[in-house]
Design an enzyme around this catalytic site. Structure first.
Site, PDB file in Angstrom:
ATOM      1  N   LYS A 171      28.219 -64.909 -54.483  1.00 18.11           N
ATOM      2  CA  LYS A 171      28.237 -63.944 -53.391  1.00 18.11           C
ATOM      3  C   LYS A 171      26.834 -63.664 -52.882  1.00 18.11           C
ATOM      4  CE  LYS A 171      30.317 -59.835 -51.571  1.00 18.11           C
ATOM      5  NZ  LYS A 171      31.346 -58.792 -51.711  1.00 18.11           N
ATOM      6  N   GLU A 188      28.091 -61.276 -41.752  1.00 20.32           N
ATOM      7  CA  GLU A 188      29.321 -62.043 -41.561  1.00 20.32           C
ATOM      8  C   GLU A 188      29.414 -62.662 -40.172  1.00 20.32           C
ATOM      9  OE1 GLU A 188      32.918 -60.814 -43.930  1.00 20.32           O
ATOM     10  OE2 GLU A 188      33.751 -60.635 -41.922  1.00 20.32           O
ATOM     11  N   LYS A 215      28.945 -54.093 -47.865  1.00 18.00           N
ATOM     12  CA  LYS A 215      30.066 -53.670 -47.026  1.00 18.00           C
ATOM     13  C   LYS A 215      30.589 -52.319 -47.507  1.00 18.00           C
ATOM     14  CE  LYS A 215      32.104 -58.021 -45.403  1.00 18.00           C
ATOM     15  NZ  LYS A 215      33.337 -58.827 -45.409  1.00 18.00           N
ATOM     16  N   GLU A 269      39.318 -62.022 -57.561  1.00 16.66           N
ATOM     17  CA  GLU A 269      38.079 -62.217 -56.800  1.00 16.66           C
ATOM     18  C   GLU A 269      37.149 -63.210 -57.496  1.00 16.66           C
ATOM     19  OE1 GLU A 269      37.482 -61.300 -53.850  1.00 16.66           O
ATOM     20  OE2 GLU A 269      38.692 -59.530 -53.407  1.00 16.66           O
ATOM     21  N   ARG A 310      21.908 -40.088 -41.088  1.00 17.53           N
ATOM     22  CA  ARG A 310      21.559 -41.413 -40.551  1.00 17.53           C
ATOM     23  C   ARG A 310      21.050 -42.383 -41.621  1.00 17.53           C
ATOM     24  NH1 ARG A 310      19.830 -37.919 -36.347  1.00 17.53           N
ATOM     25  NH2 ARG A 310      21.149 -38.174 -34.502  1.00 17.53           N
ATOM     26  N   HIS A 351      44.547 -54.517 -54.541  1.00 13.67           N
ATOM     27  CA  HIS A 351      43.858 -55.425 -53.627  1.00 13.67           C
ATOM     28  C   HIS A 351      43.803 -56.844 -54.196  1.00 13.67           C
ATOM     29  CE1 HIS A 351      40.970 -56.936 -50.734  1.00 13.67           C
ATOM     30  NE2 HIS A 351      40.137 -57.231 -51.709  1.00 13.67           N
ATOM     31  N   ASN A 393      36.206 -64.230 -47.498  1.00 13.04           N
ATOM     32  CA  ASN A 393      37.490 -63.639 -47.145  1.00 13.04           C
ATOM     33  C   ASN A 393      38.658 -64.582 -47.424  1.00 13.04           C
ATOM     34  OD1 ASN A 393      36.690 -61.011 -46.124  1.00 13.04           O
ATOM     35  ND2 ASN A 393      35.766 -62.117 -44.409  1.00 13.04           N
ATOM     36  N   ARG A 399      29.453 -66.036 -44.371  1.00 14.50           N
ATOM     37  CA  ARG A 399      29.972 -64.978 -45.238  1.00 14.50           C
ATOM     38  C   ARG A 399      31.484 -64.815 -45.115  1.00 14.50           C
ATOM     39  NH1 ARG A 399      27.455 -58.954 -46.505  1.00 14.50           N
ATOM     40  NH2 ARG A 399      29.199 -58.268 -47.802  1.00 14.50           N
ATOM     41  N   HIS A 411      45.234 -58.787 -46.743  1.00 16.52           N
ATOM     42  CA  HIS A 411      45.163 -57.499 -46.052  1.00 16.52           C
ATOM     43  C   HIS A 411      46.481 -57.189 -45.343  1.00 16.52           C
ATOM     44  CE1 HIS A 411      40.469 -57.411 -45.839  1.00 16.52           C
ATOM     45  NE2 HIS A 411      40.932 -57.123 -47.026  1.00 16.52           N
ATOM     46  N   HIS A 444      42.104 -63.239 -47.863  1.00 13.27           N
ATOM     47  CA  HIS A 444      42.101 -61.858 -47.407  1.00 13.27           C
ATOM     48  C   HIS A 444      42.849 -61.644 -46.096  1.00 13.27           C
ATOM     49  CE1 HIS A 444      39.213 -61.508 -50.600  1.00 13.27           C
ATOM     50  NE2 HIS A 444      39.010 -60.230 -50.370  1.00 13.27           N
TER      51      HIS A 444
END
Length: 359
Positions: free
Chosen positions: A229, A239, A145, A187, A123, A267, A247, A243, A254, A250
């Site tokens: 960032k 997000e 993330k 990026e 946890r 990527h 992306n 935020r 993606h 993206h």
């Protein structure tokens, strides 16, 4: 050793991002005060381990920190449940405790899997990022993330789990293949395009220095990208709004990765083409002029990145984008440009305009 530090301001969970050449030699001394117990498990891959695992372990040992290593296969195709399961199994076999810190030594795949394992094992275990690729240094290592891919979408399974610290040793980039360096520059360019027009102009003037591994230029570009960032993450950690600007490129990117098969394009390569597509869409909608879209494409080309998307077909693109995490109430949301350095999120995109620019 010159170093720059950016702070991700999240109250009691704030953490430093240290950037400089040779930081790996100093890792033990920097991490020792942050650890709940003097023991870490390093998650890495064989390619990175061959260069950087021994120096990291020596630095930790010199600071009185015990370390063990877990190696995972290299590459985006291994960012899966199976690899995550293997990491969790090794953490349990090693009798890692909740006070044991997981250290990610590698690129974005290593960081995302190690961070996800740390988030869910017992946890929650503390976590430190030591990114060795430019893409991970400027993007995935900062912001918390973590996750793995699913055949229906990239990064669809994961958790937010902030690191205790990020150590960015720019010397690690010396062993980075040119294609990987270019992917990281995507990026960097993204950060400037969404938030900082002056930084974008600096990149236009200095992209050749970056490609030539100029240490001063790389440190500046990494620090500025992390600053941008960090500011956005501090304002919107999970997000819920701002935020999502990170992306940019993206949603299309993606879809390219999933449509071609993970690992076919890097990527950063997919994001580069995705940014060019988003700029084209912005121009079609009258949000920016053709000159701004051309400047972005020109900078991407100068960084040796693709700007022409693969011809998957409009229906395939739309199907893949409909699985994107930014979909809200069934509507695909896009990050578009009002100007270079000024991005926004919208779902108000006419389907006819979208279809018309999808190859």
């Amino acid at each position: 050793m010159s170093m720059r530090t950016v702070t991700v301001a999240l109250g009691e969970r704030s953490y430093p991002v240290h950037i400089g050449a040779g930081l790996l030699r100093d890792a033990g001394a920097r991490l020792a005060p942050l650890l709940a117990a003097p023991r870490v498990v390093i998650v890495t891959n064989p390619v990175v381990a061959a260069h950087w695992l021994v120096p990291l372990r020596q630095s930790l040992a010199a600071a009185g920190i015990d370390s063990e290593a877990v190696l995972i296969p290299d590459g985006e195709t291994h960012k899966t449940w199976a690899t995550l399961h293997d990491v969790l199994t090794r953490l349990l076999e090693l009798r890692a405790e909740r006070s044991t810190t997981v250290v990610a030594l590698g690129g974005g795949v290593v960081g995302d899997i190690a961070g996800f394992a740390a988030a869910i094992c017992q946890r929650g275990m503390p976590f430190v990022q030591v990114p060795t690729t430019l893409l991970a240094q400027v993007d995935s290592s900062v912001g918390g993330k973590t996750g793995v891919n699913h055949p229906l979408g990239k990064n669809m399974i994961g958790a937010f789990h902030q690191p205790r610290a990020v150590l960015i040793d720019t010397a690690c980039l010396a062993t980075l293949p040119e294609r990987e360096l270019a992917a990281g520059l995507a990026e960097v360019i993204k950060s400037a395009a969404v938030r900082d027009a002056a930084f974008f102009a600096w990149l236009e003037a200095n992209v050749d220095r970056l490609r030539a591994h100029d240490a001063e230029a790389l440190t500046h570009a990494i620090a500025e990208s992390c600053r941008i960032k960090a500011e956005i993450v501090a304002a919107d950690e999970r997000e819920g709004g701002e935020r999502a600007l990170l992306n940019f490129g993206h949603t299309f990117g993606h879809a390219i990765e999933a449509g071609l098969g993970y690992g076919t394009w890097l990527h950063g390569e997919a994001v580069a083409a995705g940014m060019a597509m988003a700029a084209t869409l912005s121009a079609r909608l009258g949000l920016i002029g053709a000159a701004d879209a051309a400047r972005l494409s020109a900078l991407l080309r100068s960084a040796r990145l693709p700007v022409d998307p693969p011809p998957l077909g409009a229906d395939r693109y739309l199907a893949l984008m409909s699985h994107d995490k930014k979909v809200l109430a069934g509507a695909i949301r896009f990050v578009l440009l009002r100007a270079l350095g000024d991005a926004f999120v919208t779902a108000d995109v006419p389907m006819a305009e979208l279809r018309a620019m999808l190859p």
